[in-house]
Design a protein around this motif. Structure first.
Motif, short mmCIF file in Angstrom:
data_model
loop_
_atom_site.label_atom_id
_atom_site.label_comp_id
_atom_site.label_asym_id
_atom_site.label_seq_id
_atom_site.Cartn_x
_atom_site.Cartn_y
_atom_site.Cartn_z
N THR A 149 -5.32 2.87 16.28
CA THR A 149 -4.66 3.87 15.41
C THR A 149 -3.96 3.23 14.20
OG1 THR A 149 -2.74 3.78 16.88
CG2 THR A 149 -4.34 5.52 17.29
N PRO A 150 -3.76 4.02 13.14
CA PRO A 150 -3.12 3.51 11.92
C PRO A 150 -1.60 3.77 11.92
CG PRO A 150 -4.06 5.66 11.47
CD PRO A 150 -4.27 5.39 12.95
N TRP A 151 -0.95 3.53 10.77
CA TRP A 151 0.52 3.54 10.72
C TRP A 151 1.12 4.84 10.24
CZ3 TRP A 151 0.98 4.53 5.64
CH2 TRP A 151 0.07 3.94 4.76
N ASN A 152 0.33 5.79 9.80
CA ASN A 152 0.98 6.94 9.15
C ASN A 152 1.51 7.99 10.12
OD1 ASN A 152 -1.68 7.45 9.72
ND2 ASN A 152 -2.08 8.64 7.88
N LYS A 175 -4.49 0.28 20.94
CA LYS A 175 -4.02 -0.76 20.01
C LYS A 175 -3.40 0.00 18.83
CE LYS A 175 -4.45 -2.99 16.70
NZ LYS A 175 -3.44 -2.95 15.60
N GLU A 178 -0.08 -2.41 13.72
CA GLU A 178 0.89 -3.50 13.77
C GLU A 178 2.13 -3.21 12.92
OE1 GLU A 178 -2.17 -3.42 12.64
OE2 GLU A 178 -2.56 -4.81 10.98
N ALA A 210 -7.52 -6.23 17.37
CA ALA A 210 -8.32 -5.00 17.49
C ALA A 210 -9.80 -5.34 17.48
CB ALA A 210 -7.98 -4.05 16.35
N PHE A 223 -11.45 5.54 16.87
CA PHE A 223 -10.73 4.84 15.80
C PHE A 223 -10.27 5.82 14.74
CE2 PHE A 223 -11.01 3.08 11.46
CZ PHE A 223 -10.05 2.08 11.55
N THR A 224 -9.05 5.65 14.28
CA THR A 224 -8.57 6.34 13.08
C THR A 224 -8.04 5.29 12.13
OG1 THR A 224 -7.97 8.32 14.31
CG2 THR A 224 -6.96 8.05 12.16
N THR A 229 -12.59 -0.40 7.62
CA THR A 229 -12.50 -0.83 9.02
C THR A 229 -13.43 0.02 9.88
OG1 THR A 229 -10.20 -1.43 8.63
CG2 THR A 229 -10.89 -1.31 10.91
N LYS A 232 -16.90 -1.33 9.95
CA LYS A 232 -17.07 -2.52 10.80
C LYS A 232 -17.15 -2.11 12.27
CE LYS A 232 -14.24 -5.47 7.89
NZ LYS A 232 -12.92 -6.04 7.76
N PHE A 384 -3.58 7.50 -1.27
CA PHE A 384 -2.74 7.42 -0.06
C PHE A 384 -1.29 7.11 -0.44
CE2 PHE A 384 -2.53 6.34 4.61
CZ PHE A 384 -3.13 7.50 5.03
N PHE A 448 -10.21 18.62 14.55
CA PHE A 448 -9.74 17.83 13.41
C PHE A 448 -10.90 16.92 13.08
CE2 PHE A 448 -7.73 14.41 11.21
CZ PHE A 448 -6.72 15.02 10.49
P1 NAD Z 1 -6.72 0.25 8.74
O1 NAD Z 1 -8.15 0.56 8.88
O2 NAD Z 1 -6.34 -0.94 7.94
O3 NAD Z 1 -6.05 -0.02 10.18
C1 NAD Z 1 -6.15 0.94 11.21
C2 NAD Z 1 -6.12 0.22 12.54
O4 NAD Z 1 -7.28 -0.60 12.63
C3 NAD Z 1 -4.93 -0.69 12.76
O5 NAD Z 1 -4.50 -0.57 14.10
C4 NAD Z 1 -5.49 -2.08 12.49
O6 NAD Z 1 -4.82 -3.11 13.18
C5 NAD Z 1 -6.90 -1.93 13.00
N1 NAD Z 1 -7.86 -2.86 12.42
C6 NAD Z 1 -7.76 -3.57 11.26
N2 NAD Z 1 -8.86 -4.34 11.09
C7 NAD Z 1 -9.67 -4.10 12.16
C8 NAD Z 1 -10.95 -4.58 12.55
N3 NAD Z 1 -11.64 -5.47 11.81
N4 NAD Z 1 -11.50 -4.13 13.69
C9 NAD Z 1 -10.84 -3.22 14.45
N5 NAD Z 1 -9.63 -2.72 14.12
C10 NAD Z 1 -9.04 -3.17 12.99
O7 NAD Z 1 -6.03 1.58 8.22
P2 NAD Z 1 -4.49 1.81 7.90
O8 NAD Z 1 -4.20 1.12 6.62
O9 NAD Z 1 -3.66 1.50 9.09
O10 NAD Z 1 -4.46 3.40 7.71
C11 NAD Z 1 -4.70 4.01 6.49
C12 NAD Z 1 -6.07 4.63 6.46
O11 NAD Z 1 -6.28 5.43 7.62
C13 NAD Z 1 -6.27 5.55 5.29
O12 NAD Z 1 -7.52 5.29 4.70
C14 NAD Z 1 -6.26 6.94 5.88
O13 NAD Z 1 -6.97 7.89 5.19
C15 NAD Z 1 -6.83 6.69 7.22
N6 NAD Z 1 -6.41 7.72 8.18
C16 NAD Z 1 -7.33 8.66 8.58
C17 NAD Z 1 -6.97 9.66 9.46
C18 NAD Z 1 -7.97 10.68 9.94
O14 NAD Z 1 -7.74 11.29 10.96
N7 NAD Z 1 -9.08 10.88 9.27
C19 NAD Z 1 -5.67 9.73 9.93
C20 NAD Z 1 -4.75 8.78 9.51
C21 NAD Z 1 -5.14 7.76 8.63
#
Ligand code: NAD
Length: 479
Positions: A149-152, A175, A178, A210, A223-224, A229, A232, A384, A448
């Motif tokens: 999951t992400p940070w928002n 996970k 961070e 992760a 994954f979100t 990312t 990948k 963002f 969603f």
């Molecule tokens: P990010 O992709 O950098 O990180 C998200 C998660 O992925 C974190 O936990 C991170 O540690 C992990 N991660 C990083 N590199 C990885 C790898 N190589 N393999 C596996 N995991 C890895 O995203 P972010 O900066 O935390 O979040 C912002 C983004 O998330 C924005 O683009 C936003 O639009 C998107 N988002 C989408 C939704 C949705 O539901 N569509 C919701 C919230 C955020």
């Protein structure tokens, strides 16, 4: 220092603690350190996955109703910690406390709705080909699900994955980001001694941790996060044929027709664009306005943006918090500069701010960028942050073409008094979610879901989510 944040992750870590890499989190409003965590080692990851595998055996042996009863109790425990959780979220993520509380409330409503879907989810019997035969469609849990999951939305996004995955009988390894692990850790810890050991595990660390989990022996990945990312993870999952659900970014448009109640529409658009300082994947980041109301919309939006009160999330007067990370602030700043260089006009805002009471804070002025060029970075890139792009249109075709002129397809809104335009938008907007005459806040029982670069697989939240977290089987019984 946030006491919830400094404890070790959920699984008891042994002897190697001293050798683990440590990472810290900072309050984006003040720069103060708020959390200190150990990143999992390769040994931790292996142990946690083995524990989750054992947890799956115990958990999947329960009936759906038994699981949902226990999960309902867990959600009650989470709710009882609302104030602790809201504080932890605001301290690490930055959003105003009222938004943190609202996020927890929404996450719990969605989760409870999901439990009622889960109690009714399952097999179906159809008539067989021969007399006395029956054909049964069965659904079974997958095994160990990896959730990243992400940070928002530090509570909402984890719960959107944990609740359906667990209700369907899977074990889950989470996970969290961070940058915002504290709230997720509280949520997971609330399940202690309620769910069988290993059913719900948490691993801390950055992208490298992760990525090692993605390569490990997991049965599905949810994954979100960012598109980069997501690509990948999608590639890694594809190579191993592991089911994957990707919820990615957005460049969401609101089309503003010549509506009678312009103020109500502008209020809804401002809310949907600037909540969480625009750091929502579903934030409205483009407003596409009929030429006849363009001047009034510019004036009304500038008035609303300049009335937002920037400040730390713990200040009750704050309506717009900081940007969560230094890297994100740099990205927002760079994209606004790039938009300006490519011809966009800044109608208000446009730069970082050092607030007198919070000079170290990561604040960016609420910004309105004007451009009619669909190729401008302000029209194409997911910023963002607290930045809205305004663009003019002359007729319905042009409005829909502009709205769809993006690689993303997450959510879209149309404000109109004309039923035929609303109906056209419902069939032609290339987004997973479509809102007519309100902002982009999704409901608690609806999928969603994104299309195009915004996502892959079934959405979360609605009943179809449970299909992702189960395998389908066709069983034939002959008499
Ligand atoms: P990010 O992709 O950098 O990180 C998200 C998660 O992925 C974190 O936990 C991170 O540690 C992990 N991660 C990083 N590199 C990885 C790898 N190589 N393999 C596996 N995991 C890895 O995203 P972010 O900066 O935390 O979040 C912002 C983004 O998330 C924005 O683009 C936003 O639009 C998107 N988002 C989408 C939704 C949705 O539901 N569509 C919701 C919230 C955020």
């Amino acid at each position: 220092m946030n006491s919830a944040a400094i404890e070790a992750p959920v699984l008891p870590f042994t002897g190697e603690q001293a050798h683990r890499a440590v990472f810290i989190t900072c309050d984006p409003a003040t720069g103060a350190r708020v959390g200190r965590y150990s990143a999992a080692t390769a040994g931790d990851v292996a142990r946690i996955l083995a524990t989750a595998r054992r947890g799956f055996v115990a958990w999947s042996a329960k009936t759906a109703n038994q699981r949902c009863d226990l999960l309902a109790e867990w959600l009650n425990r989470v709710e009882a910690q609302t104030e602790v959780l809201a504080g932890a979220m605001t301290d690490e993520q930055g959003k105003p406390l009222a938004e943190s509380r609202a996020e927890i409330g929404k996450a719990l409503r969605e989760a409870r709705q999901m439990l009622s879907f889960a109690r009714a989810h399952g097999g179906r019997t159809l008539p067989g080909r021969g007399p006395g035969w029956s054909n049964t469609i069965l659904r079974r849990p997958l095994g160990v699900v990896l959730a990243i999951t992400p940070w928002n939305f530090p509570v909402l996004t984890p719960l959107r994955k944990l609740v359906p995955a667990l209700a369907a009988g899977n074990a889950v390894v989470l996970k969290p980001s961070e940058f915002t692990p504290a709230a997720a850790m509280c949520v997971v810890r609330a399940a202690k001694a309620l769910l069988p050991q290993g059913t719900l595990c948490l691993v801390n660390g950055a992208g490298d941790v992760a990525a090692s989990l993605v390569e490990a022996d997991v049965d599905a990945i949810s994954f979100t996060g960012s598109v980069a990312t997501g690509r990948k993870i999608g590639a890694a999952a594809g190579a191993r044929l592991v089911p994957v659900s990707l919820e990615l970014g957005g460049k969401n448009a609101a089309i503003l027709d010549r509506v009678a109640n312009l103020d109500a529409a502008l209020d809804a658009i401002t809310g949907a664009a600037f909540q969480c300082s625009g750091q929502r994947c579903t934030a409205i980041s483009r407003v596409i306005v009929h030429a006849d109301v363009y001047a009034a919309a510019c004036e009304g939006l500038i008035r609303r943006l300049t009335a937002l009160k920037l400040g730390p999330g713990r200040d009750p007067e704050t309506t717009l918090g900081p940007i969560t990370t230094q890297a994100q602030l740099a990205r927002v700043t760079d994209l606004v500069r790039a938009a300006e260089s490519a011809g966009a006009r800044i109608l208000t805002g446009g730069q970082k701010l050092a607030l007198p009471d919070a000079p170290e804070g990561l604040f960016f002025a609420p910004t309105l960028l004007a451009t009619d060029d669909p190729e401008n970075p302000a029209s194409r890139e997911e910023i963002f942050g607290p930045v809205l792009t305004i663009t003019r249109y002359k007729d319905d075709d042009a409005a829909l073409n502009l709205a769809n002129a993006t690689d993303y397809g997450l959510t879209g809104a149309v404000f109109t008094d004309r039923l035929e335009f609303a109906q056209r938008a419902m069939s032609e907007l290339q987004t997973g979610m479509i809102h007519i005459n309100h902002g982009t806040a999704p409901d608690d029982n609806m999928p969603f879901v994104g299309i195009k670069d915004s996502g892959l697989g079934t959405g979360s939240v609605g009943p179809s989510t449970l299909d992702f977290y189960t395998t389908e089987h066709a069983a034939y019984v002959a008499s």
